[in-house]
Design a protein around this motif. Sequence first.
Motif, PDB file in Angstrom:
ATOM      1  N   SER A   1       2.630  11.277  -1.632  1.00 40.12           N
ATOM      2  CA  SER A   1       2.226   9.952  -1.174  1.00 40.12           C
ATOM      3  C   SER A   1       1.220   9.344  -2.153  1.00 40.12           C
ATOM      4  CB  SER A   1       1.628  10.019   0.233  1.00 40.12           C
ATOM      5  OG  SER A   1       0.425  10.769   0.206  1.00 40.12           O
TER       6      SER A   1
ATOM      7  N   PHE B   1      -1.189   2.272   1.639  1.00 41.99           N
ATOM      8  CA  PHE B   1      -0.675   3.640   1.652  1.00 41.99           C
ATOM      9  C   PHE B   1       0.840   3.622   1.470  1.00 41.99           C
ATOM     10  CE2 PHE B   1      -0.141   7.677   4.458  1.00 41.99           C
ATOM     11  CZ  PHE B   1      -0.210   8.507   3.339  1.00 41.99           C
TER      12      PHE B   1
ATOM     13  N   THR C   1       3.850   5.726   1.680  1.00 39.17           N
ATOM     14  CA  THR C   1       4.091   7.014   2.336  1.00 39.17           C
ATOM     15  C   THR C   1       5.305   7.752   1.771  1.00 39.17           C
ATOM     16  OG1 THR C   1       5.584   6.091   3.985  1.00 39.17           O
ATOM     17  CG2 THR C   1       3.226   6.065   4.509  1.00 39.17           C
TER      18      THR C   1
ATOM     19  N   CYS D   1       7.373   8.355   6.225  1.00 36.97           N
ATOM     20  CA  CYS D   1       7.417   7.368   7.302  1.00 36.97           C
ATOM     21  C   CYS D   1       8.698   6.550   7.217  1.00 36.97           C
ATOM     22  CB  CYS D   1       6.195   6.449   7.229  1.00 36.97           C
ATOM     23  SG  CYS D   1       6.180   5.203   8.527  1.00 36.97           S
TER      24      CYS D   1
ATOM     25  N   LEU E   1      -1.538  12.575   8.810  1.00 40.10           N
ATOM     26  CA  LEU E   1      -1.203  11.273   8.232  1.00 40.10           C
ATOM     27  C   LEU E   1      -1.854  10.139   9.013  1.00 40.10           C
ATOM     28  CD1 LEU E   1       2.625  11.676   7.462  1.00 40.10           C
ATOM     29  CD2 LEU E   1       0.764  11.564   5.783  1.00 40.10           C
TER      30      LEU E   1
ATOM     31  N   ALA F   1       0.576   0.113   5.398  1.00 40.78           N
ATOM     32  CA  ALA F   1       1.415   1.130   4.771  1.00 40.78           C
ATOM     33  C   ALA F   1       2.697   0.507   4.256  1.00 40.78           C
ATOM     34  CB  ALA F   1       1.757   2.223   5.778  1.00 40.78           C
TER      35      ALA F   1
ATOM     36  N   PRO G   1       6.200   2.017   4.200  1.00 43.66           N
ATOM     37  CA  PRO G   1       6.995   3.198   4.549  1.00 43.66           C
ATOM     38  C   PRO G   1       8.112   3.381   3.525  1.00 43.66           C
ATOM     39  CG  PRO G   1       7.605   1.355   5.957  1.00 43.66           C
ATOM     40  CD  PRO G   1       6.474   0.875   5.085  1.00 43.66           C
TER      41      PRO G   1
ATOM     42  N   TRP H   1      -0.860   0.526  10.092  1.00 39.40           N
ATOM     43  CA  TRP H   1      -1.107   1.962  10.054  1.00 39.40           C
ATOM     44  C   TRP H   1      -2.173   2.327  11.061  1.00 39.40           C
ATOM     45  CZ3 TRP H   1       1.851   5.426   7.937  1.00 39.40           C
ATOM     46  CH2 TRP H   1       1.392   6.757   7.847  1.00 39.40           C
TER      47      TRP H   1
END
Lengths: 319, 290
Positions: free
Chosen positions: A199, A208, A210, A214, A236, A244, A246, A255
Amino acid sequence: MSYATRRDVLKTGVLFACCGVSHARLAMAQPGHSGPLPVKQIADGVFAFAGTPAMMTDQNDGEICNVGFIIGDEAVAVIDSGGSVVEGKALIAAIRTQTDRPIRYLINTHMHPDHLFGNAAFESTGAIIVGHHNLPRALESRGSYYLQSYHDAMGSDLMADIRIVPPAKIITGEEELDLGNRKLSLKAWKPAHTDNDLSVFDQHTKTFFTGDLCFIGHLPTMDGSLLGWIALLATLSGIKAEVAVPGHGPVSSPWPQALEAESQYFDVLARDIRKAIADGVPMSDAVKSAGESERPNWKLFDEYNQRNATAAFAELEWE
Amino acid sequence: MFATIELRNPLVAIVLFAFFGSALPFPVWAQNAGPPESTTWNSLKGDVFEQKSIEAANGIVTIDAPKRAEDAAIVPVDLHFKTDATSGRIKAVTLIVDENPSPVAAVFKFGPDAGVTHLATRLRVNAYSYVRAIAETEDGKLHMTETYVKASGGCSAPAMKNTDEALANLGKMKLRVFPAKTTGLASMTRATEMQLMIRHPNNSGLQMDQVTRYYIPAHFIQGLTVSQGDRLIMSMEGGISISEDPNFRFEFDAKPGEDIKVEAADTEGKKFRDEWPLESSGLQESKPRI
Ligand SMILES: [Zn+2]
Ligand SMILES: [Zn+2]
């Protein structure tokens, strides 16, 4: 043993890698894009493109997962190269509409083709490919199979340029990459979605990336460890991110709410499979109904749920 | 749209890498949609069974596998056996995945009074392929049945998901006993269903060592024996087409009160053994005695 030597060979035979078969690329029109990938700015200097929840085909150029890039004072880092060289090139074109700083890193979040079939597009940029310490091993054992198995769905034109390009820089544990006054925290996780999940956290905007840890909308796929993934969710969700990106799903997503849907799916799948195992139901029967109540919540349920159930069954039998 | 895969790129060159120093050409992938001609099998047959004639199974052995391999690394396959006085009992069954780099997945041999009527295991299936079972009966005849399995779509690959886990618990075994579905034939024996699981990567040796750049040799369970007391239930000679963490579920005539013993050996010469008391037919996991 009474059989001839060739038979031993047949049993112990090893499939030789046939990756990197390079055909002369047809000079004819390639499918897909003529322009840059339509990325969206989701935070200061952070851009991402949302893939379509679908299987990879010649129609969509393999553009099914989310990809993105982050611009620092000196250089750019790209997160995943997409599902084809066509997509990779369109991503580079999108970067060039925002900055002319060099692309220093291409980070591969994991081994799956939708995330790294575009790697070859970055060769001319000089970007260093970064991956989890297990990524080279995973690509050695799957790369040639991926190139064969996607051939029909993606077509010869799209596949012609695709090569498996392994990472040059390996991440073990946690490491920072500096783009010039902009630090990214990379983290190599234990087996969850795959055994090579990496990540990316942008410290400046707390965005973020992921990878496929995710999934939103697109049914998660199991290619690592269900128990590992379930255990990872708590860690997480404790990550203090603003938003985030994903691996699949809306760009960007709140998130840690982004984890809620998959968390529920994992619980249902694990519960159904555990019950089947306890009741002595054979794998081939159990996988037909496990997780079924989650069907309305996901796209690509028919494509992936039985496979997830199969992998979960094989794993949970050892509990 | 769901795009199924079909492996028909003739440019993809597949070769068998032999540990004995010779390389053999691997048959070309199936060229047509739908269950094709058994081209691969026709060229393979002689290598496995020499010139022996092979009859249609006519119910002596039946095979069930999913039409689509959802997970290419774990494809459940079920075999049922039904013999009569004419053919005699089944001595051995060979399980073959035509299009795999190592087509012979396993050869099972059954003890003379084991009474095995059902055997389920899990296979790796690399491509669109026939999966076939050839049973040898006591009269020496071969009986074949087959089913066609399509490779799954998406990123499913016939490779290990969690390599480190498999290696960390190498050789660990688990035995489960299920309530019998059929009633015993004689007072001293009764049909019992069991499941044997062995932790092992059973890998193909495809990975390249990142430091040496040499391929890591294949590492798999090549021999397995299941017995009860001194009586052989079944033995297996296996290859890399058996899924990681090899798994066998089978029904046989058990003798009450005698221990189940399992011995396995892998290609690195490691030996694994375990022993369990055969408890009454409750559905519980048998724990090793020691
Ligand atoms: Zn993905
Ligand atoms: Zn993935």
